[in-house]
Design an enzyme around this catalytic site. Structure first.
Site, short mmCIF file in Angstrom:
data_model
loop_
_atom_site.label_atom_id
_atom_site.label_comp_id
_atom_site.label_asym_id
_atom_site.label_seq_id
_atom_site.Cartn_x
_atom_site.Cartn_y
_atom_site.Cartn_z
N GLN A 92 -32.35 -59.16 -11.22
CA GLN A 92 -32.26 -60.57 -11.59
C GLN A 92 -31.66 -61.45 -10.49
O GLN A 92 -32.00 -62.62 -10.38
CB GLN A 92 -31.48 -60.73 -12.89
CG GLN A 92 -32.28 -60.19 -14.07
CD GLN A 92 -31.56 -60.32 -15.39
OE1 GLN A 92 -30.34 -60.47 -15.43
NE2 GLN A 92 -32.30 -60.25 -16.48
N GLU A 147 -37.64 -86.56 13.86
CA GLU A 147 -38.21 -87.69 13.09
C GLU A 147 -37.19 -88.26 12.10
O GLU A 147 -37.53 -88.74 11.02
CB GLU A 147 -39.55 -87.31 12.45
CG GLU A 147 -40.56 -86.91 13.53
CD GLU A 147 -42.02 -87.06 13.18
OE1 GLU A 147 -42.33 -87.81 12.25
OE2 GLU A 147 -42.85 -86.44 13.87
N GLY A 187 -30.10 -91.86 19.79
CA GLY A 187 -30.88 -90.93 18.96
C GLY A 187 -31.09 -91.55 17.59
O GLY A 187 -32.04 -92.30 17.37
N SER A 188 -30.12 -91.29 16.68
CA SER A 188 -30.20 -91.89 15.35
C SER A 188 -30.15 -93.41 15.43
O SER A 188 -30.82 -94.11 14.66
CB SER A 188 -29.05 -91.38 14.48
OG SER A 188 -29.25 -90.02 14.17
N THR A 200 -36.36 -91.61 21.62
CA THR A 200 -35.01 -91.08 21.84
C THR A 200 -34.60 -91.14 23.31
O THR A 200 -35.41 -90.94 24.21
CB THR A 200 -34.97 -89.61 21.35
OG1 THR A 200 -35.32 -89.61 19.98
CG2 THR A 200 -33.61 -88.99 21.54
N HIS A 220 -34.86 -60.23 2.36
CA HIS A 220 -35.27 -59.16 3.29
C HIS A 220 -34.08 -58.29 3.72
O HIS A 220 -34.28 -57.25 4.38
CB HIS A 220 -35.91 -59.76 4.55
CG HIS A 220 -37.35 -60.13 4.39
ND1 HIS A 220 -37.77 -61.20 3.62
CD2 HIS A 220 -38.48 -59.57 4.89
CE1 HIS A 220 -39.09 -61.29 3.67
NE2 HIS A 220 -39.55 -60.31 4.43
N PHE A 242 -44.47 -89.58 21.93
CA PHE A 242 -43.73 -90.74 21.41
C PHE A 242 -42.36 -90.75 22.06
O PHE A 242 -41.57 -89.82 21.87
CB PHE A 242 -43.61 -90.51 19.90
CG PHE A 242 -42.96 -91.60 19.09
CD1 PHE A 242 -43.62 -92.80 18.85
CD2 PHE A 242 -41.73 -91.39 18.49
CE1 PHE A 242 -43.05 -93.77 18.04
CE2 PHE A 242 -41.15 -92.35 17.67
CZ PHE A 242 -41.82 -93.54 17.46
N PRO A 253 -30.88 -90.42 26.08
CA PRO A 253 -29.62 -89.68 26.12
C PRO A 253 -28.53 -90.31 25.25
O PRO A 253 -27.77 -89.60 24.60
CB PRO A 253 -29.25 -89.72 27.60
CG PRO A 253 -30.56 -89.84 28.31
CD PRO A 253 -31.44 -90.65 27.42
N SER A 293 -31.37 -85.66 8.42
CA SER A 293 -31.16 -85.81 6.97
C SER A 293 -30.21 -86.97 6.68
O SER A 293 -30.38 -87.70 5.71
CB SER A 293 -30.59 -84.52 6.39
OG SER A 293 -31.59 -83.52 6.40
#
Ligand code: COS
Length: 384
Positions: free
Chosen positions: A280, A364, A130-131, A125, A339, A122, A127, A367
């Protein structure tokens, strides 16, 4: 159309076994080699993974969005790089044709995409776009019976292996914004196509991205998706609505894996004479991850069910992608924390997943773009 419940149950079991027995053991090697072995790709083809969402009439399994989400959650339990191998055929690389393509385009390309013989990707986008996808500058100017493409597409997933590009390009340079954009299906072996260098990425090793450069690339008139100019931006947005639900479901699966690994480690690892799971402050991290993962899953499943019922889901797809991708980022962070020092060491898979999940909040639609879409839809609803 939904699959028979038994048949779908068997598919989920088979994919689950494939993830546990075939993919998980290969994760570290794929990360080290930055390549998914060809015998695994072959198995993916045999399982039908390339054709999950392609309609049955064109050789795929024709999963509903809810079924696709179920499978994506299972696939999420292993490195996202594996999903990327067939992910563009399931999502953004095929859906432009599935949703808006002519019958002739569907017949020509979808069976090969369903079998995995054609790898699609696809190209939206660029250079400088983008958004702000509607600002794209690649042109497709009329020439003879077709068009000539010029421009550069950036960070195109699977481009190094692609046979077919869905390309959004400006057919009307005098119309700025979305209205001047059309979508094309372009064979990768067309003259005038060059690939950029393979990019080195933070994570998701084994999934490859590069630039795709079009220099006086001729495409025939029947490469125009749907045969109508000026619809390409809308095609891209419709593709992304479904794609964002898919990514959200993958995030749920990855979070589930991280929670399982963190829980197992916390029950095993002893400090102060007891398993750290007894403490806890560790429990709080586990509880937050479990709760947020369940909330994301509920959001994704609800949006998928609504989409299958024919409801508009622009807002809910954005909410699902936004919440699930941010959620898996927090879950990965806590998994590393649980961890301790081991979480920073490459031998433990949480170190790899921590890097892998960072991309979910970006591709895709970032946020921030999801927030913008959610708020815009809220305002539209309030003004209706
Ligand atoms: N489904 C169908 N049509 C849609 C749509 C959708 N989800 N979203 C927008 N459209 C239509 C609009 O209705 C509008 O049509 P009309 O001109 O007929 O009214 C047209 O498309 C333009 O829409 P809009 O004005 O909302 O476009 P904007 O330029 O304001 O941008 C955003 C919209 C920001 C939402 C869009 O550019 C976007 O999603 N950007 C992120 C791109 C992205 O995800 N990139 C990731 C790379 S691809 S892996």
């Amino acid at each position: 159309m939904a699959l028979d419940a038994d048949v779908f149950g068997q598919l989920l079991d088979t994919v689950g076994r494939f993830v546990d027995e075939r993919l998980k053991p290969a994760e570290a090697q794929v990360d080290a080699d930055d390549a998914v072995p060809e015998d695994i790709v072959k198995d993916m083809k045999e399982l039908g993974l390339f054709g999950l969402t392609i309609p049955e009439d064109y050789g795929g399994l024709g999963l509903t969005v809810s079924e696709e989400a179920d499978v994506a959650i299972v696939l999420g339990r292993t490195s996202p790089a594996f999903r990327s191998v067939f992910g563009t055929n399931v999502g953004i690389g095929s859906q432009g044709i599935v949703i808006d393509g002519t019958e002739e385009q569907k017949r020509r390309y979808l069976p090969g995409m369903a079998s995995g013989d054609i790898i699609g990707c696809f190209c939206l986008t660029e250079p400088d776009s983008g958004s702000d996808a509607a600002a794209l500058r690649t042109t497709a100017l009329p020439s003879g019976n077709g068009y000539v493409l010029n421009g550069t597409k950036r960070y195109i997933t699977n481009a190094p292996r692609a046979n077919l590009f869905t390309v959004m390009a400006r057919t009307d340079p005098d119309t700025p914004g979305a209205g001047g954009i059309s979508a094309f299906v372009v064979d990768a072996d067309s003259p005038g196509i060059r690939l950029g260098k393979a990019e080195k990425k933070m994570g998701q090793k084994g999934a490859h991205v590069c630039d795709v450069i079009f220099e006086d690339c001729p495409v025939p008139g029947d490469a125009l998706i749907g045969g109508v100019e000026g619809q390409g931006f809308k095609t891209a947005m419709k593709v992304l609505d479904r794609g964002r639900l898919h990514i959200a479901a993958v995030c749920v699966g990855v979070a589930r894996r991280l929670i399982d690994d963190a829980l197992a480690y916390a029950m095993e690892r002893k400090q102060f004479g007891r398993p750290i799971a007894d403490f806890q402050l560790i429990q709080a991290m586990l509880a937050d991850s479990e709760t947020e993962c369940a909330a994301a899953e509920a959001l994704v499943r609800d949006a998928a069910r609504r989409k299958d019922a024919g409801e508009p889901v622009v807002k809910r797809a954005a909410m699902s992608k936004y919440f699930a991708s941010e959620m898996v980022g927090r879950v990965a962070d806590r998994a590393v924390q649980i961890h301790g020092g081991a979480g920073y060491i490459a031998e433990y898979s949480v170190e790899r997943f921590y890097r892998d999940v960072r991309l979910f909040r970006i591709y895709e639609g970032t946020s921030q773009i999801q927030q913008l879409i959610i708020a815009r839809e809220m305002l539209k609803e309030a003004q209706a």
